[in-house]
Design a protein around this motif. Sequence first.
Motif, PDB file in Angstrom:
ATOM      1  N   VAL A 299     -41.685   1.977  -5.161  1.00 11.38           N
ATOM      2  CA  VAL A 299     -41.745   1.160  -3.943  1.00 11.38           C
ATOM      3  C   VAL A 299     -42.957   1.433  -3.056  1.00 11.38           C
ATOM      4  N   ILE A 300     -43.585   2.609  -3.174  1.00 12.28           N
ATOM      5  CA  ILE A 300     -44.710   2.930  -2.293  1.00 12.28           C
ATOM      6  C   ILE A 300     -46.018   2.445  -2.917  1.00 12.28           C
ATOM      7  N   GLN A 301     -46.666   1.545  -2.237  1.00 11.76           N
ATOM      8  CA  GLN A 301     -47.918   0.978  -2.732  1.00 11.76           C
ATOM      9  C   GLN A 301     -49.069   1.130  -1.739  1.00 11.76           C
ATOM     10  N   ASP A 302     -48.754   1.398  -0.472  1.00 12.33           N
ATOM     11  CA  ASP A 302     -49.765   1.302   0.591  1.00 12.33           C
ATOM     12  C   ASP A 302     -50.362   2.635   1.032  1.00 12.33           C
ATOM     13  N   PHE A 303     -49.885   3.742   0.496  1.00  7.68           N
ATOM     14  CA  PHE A 303     -50.464   5.031   0.889  1.00  7.68           C
ATOM     15  C   PHE A 303     -50.261   6.054  -0.216  1.00  7.68           C
ATOM     16  N   GLU A 304     -51.055   7.120  -0.164  1.00  7.06           N
ATOM     17  CA  GLU A 304     -50.916   8.229  -1.115  1.00  7.06           C
ATOM     18  C   GLU A 304     -49.808   9.161  -0.632  1.00  7.06           C
ATOM     19  N   TRP A 305     -49.094   9.719  -1.582  1.00  6.51           N
ATOM     20  CA  TRP A 305     -48.038  10.661  -1.229  1.00  6.51           C
ATOM     21  C   TRP A 305     -47.931  11.733  -2.308  1.00  6.51           C
ATOM     22  N   ASP A 306     -47.306  12.831  -1.952  1.00  6.37           N
ATOM     23  CA  ASP A 306     -47.048  13.906  -2.910  1.00  6.37           C
ATOM     24  C   ASP A 306     -45.946  14.783  -2.345  1.00  6.37           C
ATOM     25  N   ILE A 307     -45.756  15.959  -2.945  1.00  8.52           N
ATOM     26  CA  ILE A 307     -44.689  16.863  -2.524  1.00  8.52           C
ATOM     27  C   ILE A 307     -45.250  18.242  -2.221  1.00  8.52           C
ATOM     28  N   CYS A 308     -44.528  18.989  -1.391  1.00 12.06           N
ATOM     29  CA  CYS A 308     -44.902  20.372  -1.084  1.00 12.06           C
ATOM     30  C   CYS A 308     -43.625  21.181  -0.888  1.00 12.06           C
ATOM     31  N   PRO A 309     -43.740  22.494  -0.879  1.00  6.92           N
ATOM     32  CA  PRO A 309     -42.540  23.320  -0.730  1.00  6.92           C
ATOM     33  C   PRO A 309     -41.987  23.281   0.691  1.00  6.92           C
ATOM     34  N   ILE A 310     -40.776  23.764   0.819  1.00  4.26           N
ATOM     35  CA  ILE A 310     -40.196  24.035   2.127  1.00  4.26           C
ATOM     36  C   ILE A 310     -41.058  25.104   2.800  1.00  4.26           C
ATOM     37  N   PRO A 311     -41.366  24.984   4.096  1.00  6.19           N
ATOM     38  CA  PRO A 311     -42.182  26.010   4.769  1.00  6.19           C
ATOM     39  C   PRO A 311     -41.565  27.397   4.686  1.00  6.19           C
ATOM     40  N   SER A 312     -42.389  28.394   4.880  1.00 12.43           N
ATOM     41  CA  SER A 312     -41.937  29.793   4.817  1.00 12.43           C
ATOM     42  C   SER A 312     -41.423  30.256   6.168  1.00 12.43           C
ATOM     43  N   GLY A 313     -40.351  31.039   6.118  1.00 13.03           N
ATOM     44  CA  GLY A 313     -39.800  31.663   7.311  1.00 13.03           C
ATOM     45  C   GLY A 313     -39.621  33.144   7.076  1.00 13.03           C
ATOM     46  N   VAL A 314     -38.662  33.733   7.748  1.00 13.83           N
ATOM     47  CA  VAL A 314     -38.450  35.178   7.616  1.00 13.83           C
ATOM     48  C   VAL A 314     -38.003  35.555   6.213  1.00 13.83           C
ATOM     49  N   ASN A 315     -37.411  34.608   5.477  1.00 16.75           N
ATOM     50  CA  ASN A 315     -36.981  34.862   4.102  1.00 16.75           C
ATOM     51  C   ASN A 315     -37.868  34.163   3.079  1.00 16.75           C
ATOM     52  N   GLY A 316     -39.104  33.839   3.496  1.00 21.45           N
ATOM     53  CA  GLY A 316     -40.017  33.147   2.602  1.00 21.45           C
ATOM     54  C   GLY A 316     -39.670  31.666   2.508  1.00 21.45           C
ATOM     55  N   SER A 317     -40.163  31.015   1.472  1.00 23.00           N
ATOM     56  CA  SER A 317     -39.871  29.607   1.244  1.00 23.00           C
ATOM     57  C   SER A 317     -38.686  29.512   0.294  1.00 23.00           C
ATOM     58  N   VAL A 318     -37.593  28.973   0.778  1.00 21.22           N
ATOM     59  CA  VAL A 318     -36.373  28.895  -0.040  1.00 21.22           C
ATOM     60  C   VAL A 318     -35.711  27.550   0.199  1.00 21.22           C
ATOM     61  N   THR A 319     -35.171  26.977  -0.841  1.00 20.54           N
ATOM     62  CA  THR A 319     -34.489  25.698  -0.725  1.00 20.54           C
ATOM     63  C   THR A 319     -33.120  25.775  -1.376  1.00 20.54           C
ATOM     64  N   CYS A 320     -32.319  24.760  -1.146  1.00 23.31           N
ATOM     65  CA  CYS A 320     -31.009  24.696  -1.791  1.00 23.31           C
ATOM     66  C   CYS A 320     -31.123  23.878  -3.067  1.00 23.31           C
ATOM     67  N   THR A 321     -30.305  24.174  -4.038  1.00 26.12           N
ATOM     68  CA  THR A 321     -30.300  23.459  -5.308  1.00 26.12           C
ATOM     69  C   THR A 321     -28.869  23.129  -5.697  1.00 26.12           C
ATOM     70  N   LYS A 322     -28.707  22.019  -6.403  1.00 23.76           N
ATOM     71  CA  LYS A 322     -27.373  21.549  -6.767  1.00 23.76           C
ATOM     72  C   LYS A 322     -27.481  20.487  -7.848  1.00 23.76           C
ATOM     73  N   GLY A 323     -26.432  20.336  -8.632  1.00 26.98           N
ATOM     74  CA  GLY A 323     -26.407  19.287  -9.637  1.00 26.98           C
ATOM     75  C   GLY A 323     -25.066  18.599  -9.706  1.00 26.98           C
ATOM     76  N   ASN A 324     -24.833  17.891 -10.797  1.00 29.38           N
ATOM     77  CA  ASN A 324     -23.542  17.299 -11.136  1.00 29.38           C
ATOM     78  C   ASN A 324     -23.078  17.958 -12.425  1.00 29.38           C
ATOM     79  N   GLN A 325     -21.786  17.900 -12.681  1.00 27.73           N
ATOM     80  CA  GLN A 325     -21.268  18.468 -13.924  1.00 27.73           C
ATOM     81  C   GLN A 325     -20.730  17.362 -14.837  1.00 27.73           C
ATOM     82  N   LEU A 326     -21.080  17.458 -16.111  1.00 24.24           N
ATOM     83  CA  LEU A 326     -20.478  16.622 -17.150  1.00 24.24           C
ATOM     84  C   LEU A 326     -19.301  17.408 -17.710  1.00 24.24           C
ATOM     85  N   VAL A 327     -18.103  16.844 -17.591  1.00 28.75           N
ATOM     86  CA  VAL A 327     -16.886  17.557 -17.991  1.00 28.75           C
ATOM     87  C   VAL A 327     -16.113  16.747 -19.025  1.00 28.75           C
ATOM     88  N   ILE A 328     -15.261  17.445 -19.753  1.00 28.71           N
ATOM     89  CA  ILE A 328     -14.323  16.797 -20.669  1.00 28.71           C
ATOM     90  C   ILE A 328     -12.955  16.793 -19.999  1.00 28.71           C
TER      91      ILE A 328
END
Length: 446
Positions: A299-328
């Motif tokens: 959908v983005i056509q009018d500007f350049e974009w990219d990604i960067c990490p979460i900024p660093s704080g007292v515990n460095g740069s840390v993010t949350c992670t999560k997924g979905n589970q495929l179950v039987i």
Amino acid sequence: MVAAGLLLAAGCRHAEQGPIEIRYMAWGNPEALELEQHYVDIFNSENKDVQVKLFKVPGSAYLNKAIVMLASRTAPDVIRIDHYNFPSLVRKNYFMDMTPFAEADKGIKNFSSMLSKGLFKDINPFSVPDEGFNKDDFFKQPYEEGLYNGKLYGMNALFGGIIIYYNKSAVKECGLEDPYELSQKGKWTWEQFRLHAIAMTKKDSSGRYKRFGCSIPGYPMNSGIIWGFGGEVLSPDGTKCLLNSPGTVAAYQYLADLRWIDHCTPTPAQAANSAFTFEGGKIAMEFNWMGQSPRYRKVIQDFEWDICPIPSGVNGSVTCTKGNQLVIAANSKHPEAAWRYIRFLTSHKIEMDLLGKRRRSFPTRKSVAYSAEFLNATQPPFHTRVFVNAIVTGRPLPITDRWNEWTAAFYPEQDNLFSGRERSAKKAMDRATEQVNEVLADEEGF
């Protein structure tokens, strides 16, 4: 070897009687469901003795539908479950233990050694030998999300973390240093994020805002900010709320001040009806899941974009992670066929296509994440190492079987702070802590 025998017997039996039919239940937008059907078609063409039918349920009704079907033992054979709900459902014996199938599903010997020598870095993703089930190829967190009491009840899909999407054109326009470059120098801090957000906030000649520097995320998307300020939300055992801890209060005050003091993020009224969005070029920096990348490329056509990490704080740069589970589903009459389809969806081949090529989310497999196909991007986002580092350094959310209960008690106070009805993060988090602790202390009827 019981599972292997079942698989062999099933193959012989149904070669004579016709293919087994199993159902797979998933949700998603039209593009996502079209892709799900695409993989169903590939599997069906490659497996004449097992045929999968995709069972589509709207996202708004998905959880309730899944719970009713699981409880009544009428659920489809394979179900995708959001990890927010996995802990509360797996404890009710709704899912089948897949450990026997995984243990019997042998793969390449010495796979870890081959991986460490880089033998999977420059491969054609569709010529990889069937490596079977190799625990060593999976990142620790996505694998462990599917465990319950040490047994394998779910295989991860659509795994990812929160990162920052930023408008490179706006950064250049304002004469600012690129956030990714700052992160490489160790200078991408929360204060620098704030200064960038202020600088990229712009008004027109009449004084009306035409672009804000950032959006502010609520929980759980702001977990990296909370941890970056040294805060926590729950105690390690999940029995006590820590929202009023100094670091968490500081993180929430920081976010509130971005809105009400620095005026570099839209108010709820200004953001109404999606008036300010990242893809529209009216938000310069956005916290969001890795899975947004395919949509933004489209959908983005009018500007350049990219990604960067979460900024660093007292515990460095840390993010949350999560997924979905495929179950039987526990009621499945064809668990060996269901396992075969789950392993197909989580195979190297499909991950390389879904994640290496389409960037739908982050690979759960190291052989995909460290491959040249994944790391050497030919279209945005180009800073693919941000994805890998986020998974390596990321933290799991404190998702317990009480998740939906205690977050429902927390959100009203967060809303009070972000809406401006309350300006003190300390007061808001004190009240939230009291409410959440009441929920956690009440086991009646659970």
